[in-house]
Design a protein around this motif. Structure first.
Motif, mmCIF file in Angstrom:
data_model
loop_
_atom_site.group_PDB
_atom_site.id
_atom_site.type_symbol
_atom_site.label_atom_id
_atom_site.label_comp_id
_atom_site.label_asym_id
_atom_site.label_seq_id
_atom_site.Cartn_x
_atom_site.Cartn_y
_atom_site.Cartn_z
ATOM 1 N N ALA A 269 37.188 46.038 40.984
ATOM 2 C CA ALA A 269 37.481 46.505 42.341
ATOM 3 C C ALA A 269 38.610 45.714 42.985
ATOM 4 O O ALA A 269 39.267 46.205 43.910
ATOM 5 C CB ALA A 269 36.223 46.419 43.210
ATOM 6 N N VAL A 270 38.862 44.484 42.522
ATOM 7 C CA VAL A 270 39.982 43.691 43.044
ATOM 8 C C VAL A 270 41.282 44.473 42.897
ATOM 9 O O VAL A 270 42.146 44.446 43.771
ATOM 10 C CB VAL A 270 40.090 42.346 42.303
ATOM 11 C CG1 VAL A 270 41.378 41.618 42.656
ATOM 12 C CG2 VAL A 270 38.886 41.472 42.617
ATOM 13 N N TRP A 271 41.414 45.203 41.801
ATOM 14 C CA TRP A 271 42.648 45.947 41.518
ATOM 15 C C TRP A 271 42.465 47.450 41.692
ATOM 16 O O TRP A 271 43.451 48.173 41.834
ATOM 17 C CB TRP A 271 43.108 45.655 40.083
ATOM 18 C CG TRP A 271 43.394 44.195 39.869
ATOM 19 C CD1 TRP A 271 44.586 43.537 40.101
ATOM 20 C CD2 TRP A 271 42.480 43.199 39.406
ATOM 21 N NE1 TRP A 271 44.463 42.209 39.803
ATOM 22 C CE2 TRP A 271 43.176 41.957 39.369
ATOM 23 C CE3 TRP A 271 41.150 43.222 39.015
ATOM 24 C CZ2 TRP A 271 42.578 40.770 38.961
ATOM 25 C CZ3 TRP A 271 40.545 42.037 38.614
ATOM 26 C CH2 TRP A 271 41.252 40.826 38.585
ATOM 27 N N MET A 272 41.236 47.932 41.685
ATOM 28 C CA MET A 272 40.965 49.364 41.707
ATOM 29 C C MET A 272 41.504 50.042 42.969
ATOM 30 O O MET A 272 42.035 51.154 42.913
ATOM 31 C CB MET A 272 39.457 49.614 41.588
ATOM 32 C CG MET A 272 39.060 51.065 41.455
ATOM 33 S SD MET A 272 39.473 51.795 39.860
ATOM 34 C CE MET A 272 38.159 51.136 38.834
ATOM 35 N N GLY A 273 41.362 49.393 44.103
ATOM 36 C CA GLY A 273 41.733 50.044 45.351
ATOM 37 C C GLY A 273 43.152 49.772 45.796
ATOM 38 O O GLY A 273 43.606 50.329 46.794
#
Length: 491
Positions: free
Chosen positions: A233-237
């Motif tokens: 999620a650190v990079w997903m959004g």
């Protein structure tokens, strides 16, 4: 069980010897993952300081050391605590449709909170407006026909008006997504960031649907908290690859539904094997066609995501059905034909991309480091719990493959379990990731590039022993909190 195997203590009951062995092996697997990250960081730092060939500031991640707090800090910690405390029991008892919506909403809250640790402008609204990103060239698509026909002419670095790195590095469906948002009046980095947040968070729900169709509902429910609290999620959004991951995941979810016919929200029958009779023919046909359209779109969003077909093959293998293939192929072909008639040649684009790739940092980034440094990035986007879960996957692989082989009159044996089915699905995702790694076209920045594969590896966490869920969920939450508070990530 003897008195030597159970002994009261502060924790209540001492685990049995085999339970202690499993816990010890899981911890060793997690420790091996942590050691891989540490080695990649230390060796990578030495290489970068020596000759600068890695082109990353904080190996193996494309990030910089920047300890900080932000407006998203309280929200991120709160979401983590709530999922750790209440996620497993809620996942076990919520109605299925409510669980899907809850997972989507909670994953969105988690992803957004992590992004806001860097603030709204830096964490969300400005991510896709940098010189490398899509929004800088929206104006060049005012006339779609000429832009698509001339797309490949601007891929190489020495081409006139060459595309920014991310536009050149992907087929045109990626940039056309943001052109479409702009045409709808949703212009600018804020709307683009929100689009990636909302779509990327839906990946958790898509994977759950696939797991339920291919394994059983209890397995999907056990995986739910891990999919929600994903370190990815650190990079997903904050990158378009989160959106790509969602499109790929929904294409596989529709394929699983088309192959198994699972449309009823109730629990599966038959001890966990996929049902083949509940879905109507019309539903299965629509799901197969939808899967094909999304699969085609996936391939026109990212060249590397053609590897998703390995997971798609596993879906059909587990469902023991090739019936969706004609409609899936028709849907994918429709997307390919549309882009080809519009003037874009996928194969020419990929050929030129390989040249462009080695016109940049890839020309000096050492394969000998990144071929294993990339795997350290995979640990960081999937977490230490996934390292432990992959140990269960690999340990169970021989028996799973054996039980999934077709039984004949002369060869009988126990039927495959839901764990066997999950094992094969995770192995397919792991194979896709390893092929991408060995190809040499993923040297560095794989914390972003491999986001579409990460959720399928996270699904393996359903294999972890239930008594250990909260410690592993805690480890999963702590990792992204540390990354986003100690580093400034480039995506």
């Amino acid at each position: 069980m003897t008195h030597r195997e159970i002994r009261p203590g502060r924790a209540g009951v001492r685990p049995e010897p085999d339970e202690r062995a499993v816990r010890r092996a899981d911890l060793l697997a997690a420790a091996a993952g942590a050691l891989l990250v540490a080695l990649a960081a230390v060796i990578g730092t030495v290489i970068e300081h020596a000759n600068g060939s890695l082109h990353v500031n904080w190996p193996p991640l494309y990030a910089s050391w920047f300890p900080h707090l932000g407006p998203g800090t309280p929200a991120a910690v709160t979401v983590a605590v709530l999922v750790i405390a209440y996620g497993p029991p809620l996942a076990a008892r919520l109605p299925w449709r409510v669980l899907l919506l809850t997972c989507w909403a909670t994953a969105l809250a988690w992803t957004t909170a992590l992004a806001l640790i860097d603030g709204w402008r830096t964490g969300v609204a400005g991510r896709l407006t940098t010189a490398y990103e899509y929004l800088t060239v929206i104006h060049r698509f005012d006339e779609l026909g000429p832009a698509l026909r001339g797309f490949t002419g601007h891929i190489l670095n020495n081409a006139p008006d060459h595309w920014p790195a991310h536009v050149a590095g992907h087929p045109p469906a990626a940039i056309l997504t943001f052109v479409g948002l702009d045409r709808l009046g949703l212009a600018g980095g804020a709307w683009a960031g929100v689009w990636c947040l909302v779509t990327g968070a839906s990946t958790a729900a898509a994977v759950l649907i696939s797991l339920r169709a291919l394994t059983d509902e209890p397995t999907a429910r056990r995986a739910a908290p891990y999919l929600v609290l994903a370190p990815a999620a650190v990079w997903m959004g904050t990158s378009a690859d989160g959106y790509f991951a969602a499109v790929a995941a929904w294409s596989l979810a529709l394929l699983a539904l088309a192959a198994t016919g699972r449309t009823h929200p109730g629990p599966p029958r038959g001890g966990g094997a996929p049902s083949r009779s509940r879905g109507s023919a019309a539903f299965r046909a629509a799901a197969a066609l939808g899967s094909g359209l999304l699969l085609g779109l996936t391939c026109y969003l990212s060249y590397g995501l053609t590897l998703i077909v390995l997971i798609a093959a596993a879906v059909l293998l587990l469902a023991r059905s090739a019936r969706p293939l004609p409609l899936v192929a028709a849907g994918a072909a429709a997307v390919a034909v549309a882009f080809t008639l519009a003037g874009f040649d996928w194969w020419e684009g990929y050929r030129l991309l390989v040249q462009r790739y080695y016109q940049g940092a890839a020309a000096v980034r050492p394969y000998a480091y990144w071929v294993w440094g990339n795997l350290a990035c995979a640990v960081l986007i999937t977490g230490l719990a996934t390292c432990a879960a992959l140990r269960h996957t690999l340990a169970g692989a021989p028996a799973a493959v054996r039980r999934l082989r077709p039984r004949t009159a002369t060869r009988t044996g126990p039927p495959p379990t839901s764990a066997d089915r999950l094992t094969v699905l995770v192995l397919a995702a792991l194979l896709a990731l390893l092929v991408a790694d060995l190809s040499g076209m993923s040297k560095a920045e794989t914390e972003r590039i491999w986001l579409p594969f990460a959720p399928w590896l996270l699904a393996a966490c359903a294999l972890l022993p239930p008594p250990h869920r909260r410690p592993w969920l805690t480890a999963q939450a702590v990792l992204p909190l540390l990354v986003n508070h100690l580093l400034y990530t480039g995506w």
